[in-house]
Design an enzyme around this catalytic site. Sequence first.
Site, short mmCIF file in Angstrom:
data_model
loop_
_atom_site.label_atom_id
_atom_site.label_comp_id
_atom_site.label_asym_id
_atom_site.label_seq_id
_atom_site.Cartn_x
_atom_site.Cartn_y
_atom_site.Cartn_z
N ARG A 1 1.76 14.38 13.15
CA ARG A 1 2.40 14.00 11.88
C ARG A 1 2.92 15.30 11.27
NH1 ARG A 1 -0.08 8.91 10.30
NH2 ARG A 1 1.40 8.83 8.59
N ASP B 1 4.62 0.13 12.08
CA ASP B 1 3.34 -0.38 11.56
C ASP B 1 3.08 -1.83 11.99
OD1 ASP B 1 2.95 2.07 10.41
OD2 ASP B 1 3.43 1.44 8.37
N CYS C 1 -4.67 13.01 13.51
CA CYS C 1 -4.30 11.63 13.23
C CYS C 1 -4.30 10.84 14.52
CB CYS C 1 -2.91 11.64 12.61
SG CYS C 1 -2.35 10.00 12.26
N ARG D 1 -8.68 0.36 4.82
CA ARG D 1 -7.77 1.34 4.23
C ARG D 1 -6.48 0.67 3.75
NH1 ARG D 1 -7.31 6.83 7.62
NH2 ARG D 1 -5.70 7.04 6.05
N LYS E 1 0.83 -1.22 0.00
CA LYS E 1 0.00 0.00 0.00
C LYS E 1 0.87 1.26 0.00
CE LYS E 1 -1.26 1.77 3.86
NZ LYS E 1 -1.38 2.93 4.67
N ASN E 2 1.87 1.31 0.87
CA ASN E 2 2.61 2.56 1.01
C ASN E 2 3.55 2.83 -0.17
OD1 ASN E 2 1.26 3.18 3.32
ND2 ASN E 2 2.84 2.42 4.71
C1 EPZ Z 1 4.85 6.55 6.59
O1 EPZ Z 1 4.23 7.68 7.18
C2 EPZ Z 1 3.80 5.51 6.42
N1 EPZ Z 1 2.75 6.05 5.55
C3 EPZ Z 1 3.22 5.11 7.77
O2 EPZ Z 1 2.33 4.03 7.56
C4 EPZ Z 1 4.36 4.64 8.67
O3 EPZ Z 1 3.85 4.41 9.96
C5 EPZ Z 1 5.45 5.69 8.75
O4 EPZ Z 1 5.90 6.05 7.42
C6 EPZ Z 1 6.69 5.23 9.52
O5 EPZ Z 1 7.23 4.09 8.90
C7 EPZ Z 1 2.89 6.00 4.23
O6 EPZ Z 1 3.89 5.52 3.71
C8 EPZ Z 1 1.78 6.53 3.41
P1 EPZ Z 1 7.36 9.59 8.60
P2 EPZ Z 1 4.94 9.10 7.19
O7 EPZ Z 1 7.40 10.88 7.87
O8 EPZ Z 1 5.73 9.23 5.94
C9 EPZ Z 1 8.18 12.70 12.17
C10 EPZ Z 1 0.38 2.77 7.86
O9 EPZ Z 1 -0.17 2.23 8.85
N2 EPZ Z 1 8.22 13.72 11.11
O10 EPZ Z 1 8.41 8.58 8.34
O11 EPZ Z 1 3.95 10.13 7.50
C11 EPZ Z 1 6.77 12.13 12.35
O12 EPZ Z 1 6.00 12.95 13.21
C12 EPZ Z 1 0.98 4.16 7.95
O13 EPZ Z 1 0.47 2.22 6.74
C13 EPZ Z 1 8.65 14.99 11.44
O14 EPZ Z 1 8.98 15.29 12.60
O15 EPZ Z 1 5.92 8.91 8.42
C14 EPZ Z 1 7.08 10.77 12.93
O16 EPZ Z 1 7.32 10.89 14.30
C15 EPZ Z 1 0.64 4.87 9.20
N3 EPZ Z 1 8.68 15.92 10.45
C16 EPZ Z 1 8.40 10.37 12.25
O17 EPZ Z 1 8.96 11.60 11.76
C17 EPZ Z 1 8.33 15.65 9.16
O18 EPZ Z 1 8.37 16.54 8.31
C18 EPZ Z 1 8.26 9.41 11.07
O19 EPZ Z 1 7.31 9.92 10.16
C19 EPZ Z 1 7.91 14.34 8.85
C20 EPZ Z 1 7.87 13.40 9.85
#
Ligand code: EPZ
Length: 430
Positions: free
Chosen positions: A122, A305, A117, A397, A22-23
Amino acid sequence: MDRYAIRGGASLFGEVQIGGAKNAALAILAAAVMTNDPVRIENVPDVTDCNVLLKAMERLGVSVERPDRHSVIIDGSKIDSCIVDDEYLKRIRASYYLVGALLGKNRRAEVPLPGGCNIGVRAIDQHIKGFSALGAKVRIVHGAISAEAAELRGAHIFLDKVSVGATINIMMAAALASGKTIIENAAKEPHVVDLANFLNSCGANIKGAGTDVIRIKGVERLHGTEYCIIPDQIEAGTYMMASAACHGDVMIRGVIPKHLECITAKLCEIGCHITEYDDAVRVSAPDPLMSTQVKTLPYPGFPTDMQPQITVALGLAQGTSIVTEGIFENRFKYVDELIRMGASIKVEGNMAVISGVKSYSGASITVPDLRAGAALVIAALAAEGDTVIEDTRFIERGYEDFEIKLKGLGANIERVSTERDLRKARLKLA
Ligand code: EPZ
């Protein structure tokens, strides 16, 4: 609102086929609009998040054809807007991939920011940092992220935090920027690599995806391609954990075992037997599960995840386990529901201390988010008695045919729409 009616106690046996990730699909579908040629993408999972994104892309003027359930042909040559205004799309986080894609292609994008969320804050500061470094003017206006650039120029970007989304978004915009971009402290997840491979198959020049330094030489244009999405690491891991919690013996087919090593290692530690094949893993759990410690980390660490699913399994393991959430600060919301099923878990900050119990007992359960939903279904399958999972939408989803695949493994699970269906399902499961 559909529900799952589940009678626990059946062991899981047999084979399950894993679908496309999915991702990875969310990133690649968005990136497919970056060329004016048609792009054919195979192995797209039929899950709500992907379908919502495709619908929103159609409203931008993108032509989307689905020759079969898992193939999509995208033609982004007639995009007539760079402003995504779609109420439903606000609910999926990955809508922001259209910022990187449209900014790269048309130098302008405006996409609504996702609302609150259930798994924690996020932030998007690293996305903004990356787009700005490439020369875009980025603003948050009326609940949307707006990015615009007269010219996109390659840059050296050091991410302050490892972020899958920021790495993907910057990679897309930089693929069509002039000059060279270097992303340091990049995310290494399999779907980051899959997107890089997809973009390269469209003529991009991206090297190093899968390591923490990604080097991108901007190209003038991308061309059409045919591309097959990688298998879903988390869907596979979820069935692995279901087999463990239910003392089953399940062959999980159509996977890349390398992507599952972080999960396999923990399952071995808690006493499961794992056999790896070229494109399958077999997980059996004939013995009582043993406790362990888990900390979620960026890939190749244990995935956030998979945190709810392993917590459910460890809730049934002998002894005390500790699960530490290292990515999102609020990903233990489901624990209250698990406690209602008889689990003994104390959450302090980002840490869950789990005292294993002999069994869970069925209850009426509400689901806070996608992965927690899948985990609570696993708990229900392992529990004594009946469980009703109140809303299947979160799970749909990200999991295609979840109850059908579980039924194929011998689970007693029915999807029901009405009270009457629920009564009928209870009789059927009895
Ligand atoms: C991706 O989310 C996935 N979503 C999530 O999967 C997954 O949990 C996550 O990566 C971590 O592996 C998709 O790929 C669509 P991140 P993403 O940016 O990209 C912080 C599922 O269940 N952060 O790697 O949004 C953030 O707050 C979903 O399939 C910042 O601080 O995650 C978090 O603590 C849920 N600033 C950490 O980094 C930013 O600009 C990781 O977030 C961006 C992120």
